[in-house]
Design an enzyme around this catalytic site. Structure first.
Site, PDB file in Angstrom:
ATOM      1  N   CYS A 114       0.802  -1.185  -0.113  1.00  0.00           N
ATOM      2  CA  CYS A 114      -0.189   0.014   0.082  1.00  0.00           C
ATOM      3  C   CYS A 114       0.737   1.220  -0.187  1.00  0.00           C
ATOM      4  O   CYS A 114       2.026   1.066  -0.335  1.00  0.00           O
ATOM      5  CB  CYS A 114      -0.915  -0.028   1.093  1.00  0.00           C
ATOM      6  SG  CYS A 114      -2.246   1.114   0.838  1.00  0.00           S
ATOM      7  N   ASP A 132      -4.127   1.305   9.712  1.00  0.00           N
ATOM      8  CA  ASP A 132      -5.242   2.053   9.950  1.00  0.00           C
ATOM      9  C   ASP A 132      -5.724   1.918  11.413  1.00  0.00           C
ATOM     10  O   ASP A 132      -6.364   2.818  11.900  1.00  0.00           O
ATOM     11  CB  ASP A 132      -6.373   1.830   9.117  1.00  0.00           C
ATOM     12  CG  ASP A 132      -6.288   2.489   7.764  1.00  0.00           C
ATOM     13  OD1 ASP A 132      -5.319   2.184   7.115  1.00  0.00           O
ATOM     14  OD2 ASP A 132      -7.022   3.265   7.504  1.00  0.00           O
TER      15      ASP A 132
HETATM   16  C1  RUB Z   1      -4.069   3.094   3.497  1.00  0.00           C
HETATM   17  C2  RUB Z   1      -3.313   2.060   4.020  1.00  0.00           C
HETATM   18  C3  RUB Z   1      -2.134   2.585   4.818  1.00  0.00           C
HETATM   19  C4  RUB Z   1      -2.352   3.221   6.210  1.00  0.00           C
HETATM   20  C5  RUB Z   1      -1.464   3.876   6.849  1.00  0.00           C
HETATM   21  O1  RUB Z   1      -5.297   2.672   2.692  1.00  0.00           O
HETATM   22  O2  RUB Z   1      -3.764   1.013   4.349  1.00  0.00           O
HETATM   23  O3  RUB Z   1      -1.253   1.720   4.810  1.00  0.00           O
HETATM   24  O4  RUB Z   1      -3.679   4.097   6.092  1.00  0.00           O
HETATM   25  O5  RUB Z   1      -1.145   5.019   6.039  1.00  0.00           O
HETATM   26  P1  RUB Z   1      -6.061   3.403   1.742  1.00  0.00           P
HETATM   27  P2  RUB Z   1      -0.234   6.078   6.585  1.00  0.00           P
HETATM   28  O6  RUB Z   1      -5.320   3.976   0.572  1.00  0.00           O
HETATM   29  O7  RUB Z   1      -7.534   2.814   1.543  1.00  0.00           O
HETATM   30  O8  RUB Z   1      -6.546   4.768   2.513  1.00  0.00           O
HETATM   31  O9  RUB Z   1       0.932   5.699   7.220  1.00  0.00           O
HETATM   32  O10 RUB Z   1       0.067   7.215   5.450  1.00  0.00           O
HETATM   33  O11 RUB Z   1      -1.151   6.768   7.820  1.00  0.00           O
END
Ligand code: RUB
Length: 320
Positions: free
Chosen positions: A125, A194
């Site tokens: 991701c 998340d």
């Molecule tokens: C985003 C996702 C990220 C976490 C952490 O999913 O799974 O790994 O949100 O992100 P989506 P961060 O694209 O569905 O929002 O470290 O940037 O907070």
């Protein structure tokens, strides 16, 4: 209106990633609060609660969102004037954004120390905080290589390879299903999250748990980068994290799907990786084993004692 606009951008993923969602939500609340023209604390609070509700409904899995909203909204209950309410809102918002940005930097520094010169790192991701660790490792002079997944169906992997490319990091872009194929070449997997639950399980982009399983089987270290405001206080009270299921046309267009009337398309956006597959969770307070999730919730989030009180009040009323 700013709240509706921000809510829509979060819902449609123009604003995405748990950290950014949280920061954008509180900034929208601050700006909206400043635009409310009333001298009544009750009216102000009720408008603010309404706006918060709209934002909270956008993406159910990212715990950073309710934690951030709670952080800015809770002190408003004791305001004595709207002027003071706006002042509190502004200070709390700025404090949250500062704390959040500092946390990403701090985790980057700690996480980078887990990456050795010559390491091959896999990520899944697009996580700002996981990328902070990888980019910091590179900037501190380590020669590293990354495997970044595509991330079907929304292809967040493109954002990841853009950041890695800009940071001049040798990167391999792979389809999600190639993670096991390359796992034996990988020294360390690092992902964001998340939500972290009280039992140390981590909720992250769909496919994370398959990668964790492959890493476990290959004896590859699996690290999660998580700011403390991604830990979920309500899991202490028995609540479960809701896994968002997104529109099916992200997977298959409605036109094509219409040709398969007996087929149900499923599009869960996140999955749960159990604590037993996680070596470390890197927070801004330091790297911890997942079993310490309860301590983070208790000590750093000051989790909602008032929620417990509410339960006790309900029990008490039931007995009367
Ligand atoms: C985003 C996702 C990220 C976490 C952490 O999913 O799974 O790994 O949100 O992100 P989506 P961060 O694209 O569905 O929002 O470290 O940037 O907070």
């Amino acid at each position: 209106m700013l709240i509706d606009e921000t809510a829509e951008k979060i819902r449609t993923m123009e604003i995405r990633g748990a950290g950014l969602i949280a920061r954008s939500a509180v900034i929208a609340l601050k700006e909206y609060g400043n635009s409310i023209e009333t001298s009544s604390c009750d009216v102000f609070l009720s408008e603010m609660n309404c706006a918060s509700e709209k934002l909270l409904k956008t993406r159910p899995t990212a715990v950073s969102l309710p934690n951030a909203v709670h952080f800015v909204m809770k002190p408003l209950k004791s305001m004595v004037s709207v002027k003071e309410g706006k002042q509190i809102l502004s200070e709390r918002t700025d404090a949250f954004v500062r704390r959040s940005e500092d946390a990403v930097r701090q985790i980057g520094i700690i996480g980078a120390r887990l990456i050795s010169d010559g390491d091959v790192v896999m990520t899944h991701c697009n996580s700002q905080v996981a990328l902070a660790c990888i980019i910091e490792a590179k900037q501190s002079g380590k020669d590293i290589e990354v495997f970044a997944t595509e991330v079907r169906p929304r292809n967040q992997g493109l954002l990841t390879i853009k950041a890695l490319n800009e940071a001049d990091i040798k990167t391999n872009y792979i389809v999600d299903s190639a993670a096991r194929y390359f796992m034996n070449d990988v020294d360390l997997v690092i992902v964001g999250t998340d939500a972290v639950t009280v039992n140390g399980a981590v909720v992250n982009k769909i496919g994370t748990s398959q990668i964790a399983l492959a890493a476990h089987e290959a004896r590859t270290r699996f690290v999660v980068a998580a700011e403390t405001y991604k830990f979920a206080p309500r899991t202490v009270l028995g609540d479960r994290i809701e896994i968002e299921e997104r529109p099916t046309d992200e997977v298959l267009s409605d036109d094509i799907a219409a040709g398969f009337p007996n087929v149900r398309i499923r599009n869960p956006s996140f999955d749960v990786t159990p604590a037993s597959y996680i070596d470390l969770i890197v927070t801004e307070m330091g790297a911890i084993p997942p079993v310490m999730a309860y301590t983070v919730i208790r000590d750093y989030l000051g989790w909602e004692i008032d929620e417990f009180n509410k339960i006790f009040e309900i029990d008490h009323r039931d007995q009367e």
